[in-house]
Design a protein around this motif. Structure first.
Motif, PDB file in Angstrom:
ATOM      1  N   GLU A  88     -44.536   9.788 106.565  1.00  0.00           N
ATOM      2  CA  GLU A  88     -43.555  10.063 107.625  1.00  0.00           C
ATOM      3  C   GLU A  88     -42.260  10.640 107.072  1.00  0.00           C
ATOM      4  O   GLU A  88     -41.418  11.106 107.818  1.00  0.00           O
ATOM      5  CB  GLU A  88     -43.277   8.788 108.425  1.00  0.00           C
ATOM      6  N   ARG A  89     -42.115  10.627 105.769  1.00  0.00           N
ATOM      7  CA  ARG A  89     -40.928  11.214 105.139  1.00  0.00           C
ATOM      8  C   ARG A  89     -41.246  12.582 104.536  1.00  0.00           C
ATOM      9  O   ARG A  89     -40.385  13.210 103.943  1.00  0.00           O
ATOM     10  CB  ARG A  89     -40.397  10.256 104.076  1.00  0.00           C
ATOM     11  N   LEU A  90     -42.520  13.014 104.678  1.00  0.00           N
ATOM     12  CA  LEU A  90     -42.945  14.308 104.146  1.00  0.00           C
ATOM     13  C   LEU A  90     -43.022  15.396 105.211  1.00  0.00           C
ATOM     14  O   LEU A  90     -43.326  16.539 104.898  1.00  0.00           O
ATOM     15  CB  LEU A  90     -44.331  14.181 103.486  1.00  0.00           C
ATOM     16  N   THR A  91     -42.789  15.043 106.457  1.00  0.00           N
ATOM     17  CA  THR A  91     -42.883  16.014 107.548  1.00  0.00           C
ATOM     18  C   THR A  91     -41.786  15.777 108.571  1.00  0.00           C
ATOM     19  O   THR A  91     -41.277  14.664 108.703  1.00  0.00           O
ATOM     20  CB  THR A  91     -44.263  15.948 108.238  1.00  0.00           C
ATOM     21  N   ASP A  92     -41.449  16.838 109.293  1.00  0.00           N
ATOM     22  CA  ASP A  92     -40.523  16.687 110.417  1.00  0.00           C
ATOM     23  C   ASP A  92     -41.274  16.768 111.747  1.00  0.00           C
ATOM     24  O   ASP A  92     -40.679  16.792 112.806  1.00  0.00           O
ATOM     25  CB  ASP A  92     -39.408  17.739 110.353  1.00  0.00           C
ATOM     26  N   ASN A  93     -42.611  16.787 111.689  1.00  0.00           N
ATOM     27  CA  ASN A  93     -43.458  16.914 112.863  1.00  0.00           C
ATOM     28  C   ASN A  93     -44.112  15.570 113.169  1.00  0.00           C
ATOM     29  O   ASN A  93     -45.095  15.189 112.540  1.00  0.00           O
ATOM     30  CB  ASN A  93     -44.514  18.002 112.606  1.00  0.00           C
ATOM     31  N   GLU A  94     -43.586  14.866 114.161  1.00  0.00           N
ATOM     32  CA  GLU A  94     -44.111  13.547 114.518  1.00  0.00           C
ATOM     33  C   GLU A  94     -45.539  13.599 115.024  1.00  0.00           C
ATOM     34  O   GLU A  94     -46.254  12.607 114.994  1.00  0.00           O
ATOM     35  CB  GLU A  94     -43.217  12.891 115.578  1.00  0.00           C
ATOM     36  N   GLU A 100     -49.086  18.505 105.488  1.00  0.00           N
ATOM     37  CA  GLU A 100     -48.584  19.848 105.215  1.00  0.00           C
ATOM     38  C   GLU A 100     -47.817  19.872 103.897  1.00  0.00           C
ATOM     39  O   GLU A 100     -47.646  20.913 103.293  1.00  0.00           O
ATOM     40  CB  GLU A 100     -47.741  20.384 106.370  1.00  0.00           C
ATOM     41  N   VAL A 101     -47.377  18.705 103.441  1.00  0.00           N
ATOM     42  CA  VAL A 101     -46.772  18.534 102.123  1.00  0.00           C
ATOM     43  C   VAL A 101     -47.530  17.374 101.481  1.00  0.00           C
ATOM     44  O   VAL A 101     -47.509  16.258 101.991  1.00  0.00           O
ATOM     45  CB  VAL A 101     -45.259  18.233 102.217  1.00  0.00           C
ATOM     46  N   LEU A 102     -48.224  17.660 100.371  1.00  0.00           N
ATOM     47  CA  LEU A 102     -49.122  16.680  99.769  1.00  0.00           C
ATOM     48  C   LEU A 102     -48.672  16.327  98.357  1.00  0.00           C
ATOM     49  O   LEU A 102     -48.595  17.200  97.488  1.00  0.00           O
ATOM     50  CB  LEU A 102     -50.541  17.262  99.718  1.00  0.00           C
ATOM     51  N   PRO A 103     -48.348  15.056  98.094  1.00  0.00           N
ATOM     52  CA  PRO A 103     -47.915  14.660  96.748  1.00  0.00           C
ATOM     53  C   PRO A 103     -49.059  14.789  95.746  1.00  0.00           C
ATOM     54  O   PRO A 103     -50.191  14.390  96.027  1.00  0.00           O
ATOM     55  CB  PRO A 103     -47.489  13.205  96.926  1.00  0.00           C
ATOM     56  N   PHE A 117     -47.827  23.282 101.997  1.00  0.00           N
ATOM     57  CA  PHE A 117     -48.649  24.160 102.815  1.00  0.00           C
ATOM     58  C   PHE A 117     -47.918  24.662 104.058  1.00  0.00           C
ATOM     59  O   PHE A 117     -48.509  25.320 104.898  1.00  0.00           O
ATOM     60  CB  PHE A 117     -49.917  23.416 103.276  1.00  0.00           C
ATOM     61  N   ARG A 118     -46.637  24.363 104.209  1.00  0.00           N
ATOM     62  CA  ARG A 118     -45.917  24.701 105.442  1.00  0.00           C
ATOM     63  C   ARG A 118     -45.813  26.199 105.678  1.00  0.00           C
ATOM     64  O   ARG A 118     -45.893  26.641 106.823  1.00  0.00           O
ATOM     65  CB  ARG A 118     -44.525  24.073 105.443  1.00  0.00           C
ATOM     66  N   THR A 119     -45.636  26.979 104.634  1.00  0.00           N
ATOM     67  CA  THR A 119     -45.478  28.419 104.795  1.00  0.00           C
ATOM     68  C   THR A 119     -46.813  29.147 104.754  1.00  0.00           C
ATOM     69  O   THR A 119     -47.019  30.101 105.490  1.00  0.00           O
ATOM     70  CB  THR A 119     -44.552  28.983 103.692  1.00  0.00           C
ATOM     71  N   ASP A 120     -47.714  28.700 103.890  1.00  0.00           N
ATOM     72  CA  ASP A 120     -48.994  29.382 103.714  1.00  0.00           C
ATOM     73  C   ASP A 120     -50.092  28.342 103.509  1.00  0.00           C
ATOM     74  O   ASP A 120     -50.157  27.694 102.472  1.00  0.00           O
ATOM     75  CB  ASP A 120     -48.905  30.330 102.514  1.00  0.00           C
ATOM     76  N   LYS A 121     -50.957  28.194 104.501  1.00  0.00           N
ATOM     77  CA  LYS A 121     -52.035  27.201 104.450  1.00  0.00           C
ATOM     78  C   LYS A 121     -53.060  27.504 103.364  1.00  0.00           C
ATOM     79  O   LYS A 121     -53.778  26.616 102.905  1.00  0.00           O
ATOM     80  CB  LYS A 121     -52.764  27.119 105.805  1.00  0.00           C
ATOM     81  N   ASN A 122     -53.169  28.778 102.962  1.00  0.00           N
ATOM     82  CA  ASN A 122     -54.171  29.176 101.973  1.00  0.00           C
ATOM     83  C   ASN A 122     -53.639  29.230 100.548  1.00  0.00           C
ATOM     84  O   ASN A 122     -54.416  29.206  99.598  1.00  0.00           O
ATOM     85  CB  ASN A 122     -54.762  30.535 102.347  1.00  0.00           C
ATOM     86  N   ASN A 123     -52.345  29.354 100.388  1.00  0.00           N
ATOM     87  CA  ASN A 123     -51.746  29.452  99.068  1.00  0.00           C
ATOM     88  C   ASN A 123     -50.464  28.620  99.046  1.00  0.00           C
ATOM     89  O   ASN A 123     -49.364  29.163  99.162  1.00  0.00           O
ATOM     90  CB  ASN A 123     -51.463  30.914  98.709  1.00  0.00           C
ATOM     91  N   PRO A 124     -50.609  27.308  98.880  1.00  0.00           N
ATOM     92  CA  PRO A 124     -49.415  26.456  98.933  1.00  0.00           C
ATOM     93  C   PRO A 124     -48.486  26.698  97.750  1.00  0.00           C
ATOM     94  O   PRO A 124     -48.933  26.939  96.632  1.00  0.00           O
ATOM     95  CB  PRO A 124     -49.990  25.043  98.894  1.00  0.00           C
ATOM     96  N   SER A 125     -47.212  26.613  98.037  1.00  0.00           N
ATOM     97  CA  SER A 125     -46.227  26.630  96.960  1.00  0.00           C
ATOM     98  C   SER A 125     -46.118  25.205  96.432  1.00  0.00           C
ATOM     99  O   SER A 125     -46.800  24.288  96.899  1.00  0.00           O
ATOM    100  CB  SER A 125     -44.879  27.133  97.478  1.00  0.00           C
ATOM    101  N   VAL A 126     -45.276  25.011  95.433  1.00  0.00           N
ATOM    102  CA  VAL A 126     -45.069  23.686  94.862  1.00  0.00           C
ATOM    103  C   VAL A 126     -43.602  23.330  95.047  1.00  0.00           C
ATOM    104  O   VAL A 126     -42.716  24.150  94.794  1.00  0.00           O
ATOM    105  CB  VAL A 126     -45.446  23.655  93.365  1.00  0.00           C
ATOM    106  N   CYS A 127     -43.366  22.115  95.510  1.00  0.00           N
ATOM    107  CA  CYS A 127     -41.990  21.674  95.724  1.00  0.00           C
ATOM    108  C   CYS A 127     -41.799  20.297  95.109  1.00  0.00           C
ATOM    109  O   CYS A 127     -42.751  19.609  94.770  1.00  0.00           O
ATOM    110  CB  CYS A 127     -41.647  21.650  97.220  1.00  0.00           C
ATOM    111  N   GLU A 136     -37.128   9.344 107.550  1.00  0.00           N
ATOM    112  CA  GLU A 136     -38.307   9.419 108.395  1.00  0.00           C
ATOM    113  C   GLU A 136     -38.235  10.680 109.245  1.00  0.00           C
ATOM    114  O   GLU A 136     -37.271  10.891 109.983  1.00  0.00           O
ATOM    115  CB  GLU A 136     -38.395   8.171 109.278  1.00  0.00           C
ATOM    116  N   PHE A 137     -39.239  11.523 109.105  1.00  0.00           N
ATOM    117  CA  PHE A 137     -39.333  12.831 109.775  1.00  0.00           C
ATOM    118  C   PHE A 137     -38.163  13.750 109.427  1.00  0.00           C
ATOM    119  O   PHE A 137     -37.813  14.635 110.187  1.00  0.00           O
ATOM    120  CB  PHE A 137     -39.494  12.670 111.293  1.00  0.00           C
TER     121      PHE A 137
END
Length: 159
Positions: A88-94, A100-103, A117-127, A136-137
């Protein structure tokens, strides 16, 4: 970066187990990460630092994928376990189903390296996900690399 071979979490994840997790997360992991985790599941590393947002970060260990998280001694390092703890702290979409952000790796002081994966579902960037700044969110992330391979190539031994 030095991989501590004796810390690889076994058994290594099967293709079926990986597909099960991808279905749960509703995403497809990039081949570069899949190739890494199939050999280096949950591995501890040394000399794996990177700069981001005017700070230095030290990767402590990559997360793993295990089948029986409750009975596996390294189950606490499973990607899904960590994701469920901070999801719940990795997304702003309840209303988000999946991820969409995977540790994928823990860094010193409680932050996590994540596939984004927020910008590109096929080629995720790293953050880098900041646990202190995120609510939370209300995730706070900083871009580290355009992809997982670039992250690995950019890790260096601290001076």
């Amino acid at each position: 970066m030095k991989i501590k071979r004796d810390t690889v979490v076994k058994p290594l994840p099967s293709a079926e187990l990986i597909k099960k997790h991808e279905k749960l997360w509703r995403l497809t992991l990039p081949n570069s990460f899949l190739n890494f985790i199939k050999e280096n599941n949950g591995v501890k590393v040394e000399g794996a630092t990177f700069e981001c947002n005017n700070r230095g970060y030290a990767v402590e260990r990559f997360l793993c994928i295990v089948d029986d998280i409750e009975n596996h001694p390294k189950g606490i390092y499973d990607i899904d376990v960590v994701f469920s703890q901070i999801g719940e702290r990795l997304t702003d979409n309840e209303d988000l189903l999946g991820a969409e952000v995977l540790p994928i790796a823990s860094v010193f002081a409680g932050d996590f390296v994540c596939l984004d994966f927020r910008t590109d579902k096929n080629n995720p960037s790293v953050c880098i996900w900041s646990h202190e700044e995120s609510g939370e969110f209300e995730p706070v992330t900083y871009n580290v690399a355009d992809n997982f391979t670039e992250l690995l190539n950019g890790l260096y031994e601290p001076k």
